[in-house]
Design an enzyme around this catalytic site. Sequence first.
Site, mmCIF file in Angstrom:
data_model
loop_
_atom_site.group_PDB
_atom_site.id
_atom_site.type_symbol
_atom_site.label_atom_id
_atom_site.label_comp_id
_atom_site.label_asym_id
_atom_site.label_seq_id
_atom_site.Cartn_x
_atom_site.Cartn_y
_atom_site.Cartn_z
ATOM 1 N N ILE A 64 44.260 42.363 48.752
ATOM 2 C CA ILE A 64 45.503 41.708 48.352
ATOM 3 C C ILE A 64 46.350 42.703 47.563
ATOM 4 O O ILE A 64 45.826 43.431 46.718
ATOM 5 C CB ILE A 64 45.193 40.463 47.472
ATOM 6 C CG1 ILE A 64 44.177 39.527 48.161
ATOM 7 C CG2 ILE A 64 46.484 39.736 47.102
ATOM 8 C CD1 ILE A 64 44.661 38.829 49.399
ATOM 9 N N ASP A 152 33.238 43.102 47.585
ATOM 10 C CA ASP A 152 34.464 43.701 47.050
ATOM 11 C C ASP A 152 34.948 44.780 48.010
ATOM 12 O O ASP A 152 34.136 45.413 48.710
ATOM 13 C CB ASP A 152 34.181 44.381 45.700
ATOM 14 C CG ASP A 152 34.346 43.436 44.521
ATOM 15 O OD1 ASP A 152 34.406 42.212 44.732
ATOM 16 O OD2 ASP A 152 34.414 43.944 43.388
ATOM 17 N N VAL A 153 36.246 45.074 47.973
ATOM 18 C CA VAL A 153 36.798 46.080 48.880
ATOM 19 C C VAL A 153 36.896 47.467 48.245
ATOM 20 O O VAL A 153 36.993 48.482 48.960
ATOM 21 C CB VAL A 153 38.186 45.632 49.408
ATOM 22 C CG1 VAL A 153 39.271 45.774 48.322
ATOM 23 C CG2 VAL A 153 38.572 46.395 50.665
ATOM 24 N N ASP A 154 36.834 47.539 46.927
ATOM 25 C CA ASP A 154 36.993 48.836 46.242
ATOM 26 C C ASP A 154 35.675 49.600 46.257
ATOM 27 O O ASP A 154 35.162 50.028 45.220
ATOM 28 C CB ASP A 154 37.518 48.627 44.815
ATOM 29 C CG ASP A 154 36.664 47.677 43.992
ATOM 30 O OD1 ASP A 154 35.882 46.909 44.585
ATOM 31 O OD2 ASP A 154 36.766 47.721 42.745
ATOM 32 N N HIS A 174 23.164 42.814 39.596
ATOM 33 C CA HIS A 174 24.305 43.560 39.077
ATOM 34 C C HIS A 174 23.825 44.906 38.522
ATOM 35 O O HIS A 174 22.892 44.953 37.713
ATOM 36 C CB HIS A 174 24.976 42.748 37.963
ATOM 37 C CG HIS A 174 26.318 43.282 37.573
ATOM 38 N ND1 HIS A 174 26.469 44.491 36.945
ATOM 39 C CD2 HIS A 174 27.555 42.763 37.728
ATOM 40 C CE1 HIS A 174 27.766 44.693 36.731
ATOM 41 N NE2 HIS A 174 28.445 43.657 37.192
ATOM 42 N N GLU A 244 32.404 35.516 39.324
ATOM 43 C CA GLU A 244 31.018 35.975 39.103
ATOM 44 C C GLU A 244 30.224 34.996 38.224
ATOM 45 O O GLU A 244 29.037 34.775 38.441
ATOM 46 C CB GLU A 244 31.045 37.364 38.457
ATOM 47 C CG GLU A 244 29.691 38.021 38.311
ATOM 48 C CD GLU A 244 29.845 39.493 37.926
ATOM 49 O OE1 GLU A 244 29.848 40.344 38.839
ATOM 50 O OE2 GLU A 244 29.987 39.788 36.730
ATOM 51 N N ASP A 267 27.335 51.736 41.012
ATOM 52 C CA ASP A 267 28.506 52.383 40.449
ATOM 53 C C ASP A 267 28.005 53.653 39.789
ATOM 54 O O ASP A 267 27.162 53.594 38.896
ATOM 55 C CB ASP A 267 29.170 51.456 39.429
ATOM 56 C CG ASP A 267 30.489 52.016 38.924
ATOM 57 O OD1 ASP A 267 30.618 53.262 38.802
ATOM 58 O OD2 ASP A 267 31.391 51.212 38.657
#
Length: 293
Positions: A64, A152-154, A174, A244, A267
Amino acid sequence: MDSIKGKFHITNFLPCLVSSRRSDVLMMTPWFAPIVWDGTYNIDILNAHFQQRNVCIGLTVFAIKKYTVFVQTFIETAEKYFMVGHKVNYYVFTDRVTDIPIMELAEGRQMRVLRVPAYQRWQDVSMRRMEMLRDYSYQQFRGEVDYLVCVDVDMRFSDEVGVEILSDLFGTLHPGMCGAKREHYTYERNPQSEAYIPFDEGDFYYAGGYFGGNIEEIYKLTNFCHNAMMADKDKNIEAIWHDESYLNKYFLYHKPTKVLSPEYLWDNGFGIPKFLKRQRFVAVPKNHNEIRN
Ligand code: 2GW
Ligand code: MN
């Protein structure tokens, strides 16, 4: 003779069954759901199993506003690593249809671009994913795919993600919260919120950016989360970590049938601990100021 080493002693099994074990990480939840780590499964057996069922897997992402910039890398890396050899439908939800690149995909793989509204507040952009996933599960996904993987797209894929993740309902540990004490999990702690989890409850802290399952289960999950968010909104409440938080509440009372290790959502800001043998899907560093405003 075989008094100690009885029939079911581990040494009586084929080496390939015995080798599918890890001793440094938790491999099973207390409700007997596998926790998927490198070295705990045999991908050839699983591929044959899912191939025989001719499964089709839907991979959903939302891009988006400015987040359309992430789509190209996301799809390119998915082509390389996500469910290779199986049927895959990408579903890209966006408000900027013309910004989505037209990409050549391998055989058996298709992309569907779905036009959706852009909410103004970023919290709503993130949270409304639940409503849209619910609606499309009912209207479209039901007839097109067997499983959904909602992420997620990132992000970029950087190692194999295959059918080992598939199950009726799955969540992902997570990366920032694995190994944390339960009372330090960042669940919603306001008893007024529909996402409330008391300090003495909760199994794991699941990531909002990676869950999945069959369509029926994803319908139920997203429907619960959306309704809970709407009930909170009426009370002028928003849970601390948005979608979440509601996802964690759902998983507390609807136990996932499989749990993915943080290999599936990493990450590199967290470094690379010893137990992490693979980083299959990692966050793409983003300039928060530039991308979020
Ligand atoms: C814009 C400003 C601030 C935050 C998000 C956005 C934004 C998000 C946007 O402008 N456009 C958009 O498509 N998104 C979608 O929401 C996109 O798919 C993105 O991956 C997802 C979550 O936003 P993200 O990735 O920036 O936030 P994270 O990585 O901190 O997400 C975690 O926390 C969220 C709730 O706060 C969600 O639970 C998410 O699943 C988590 O990974
Ligand atoms: Mn993200």
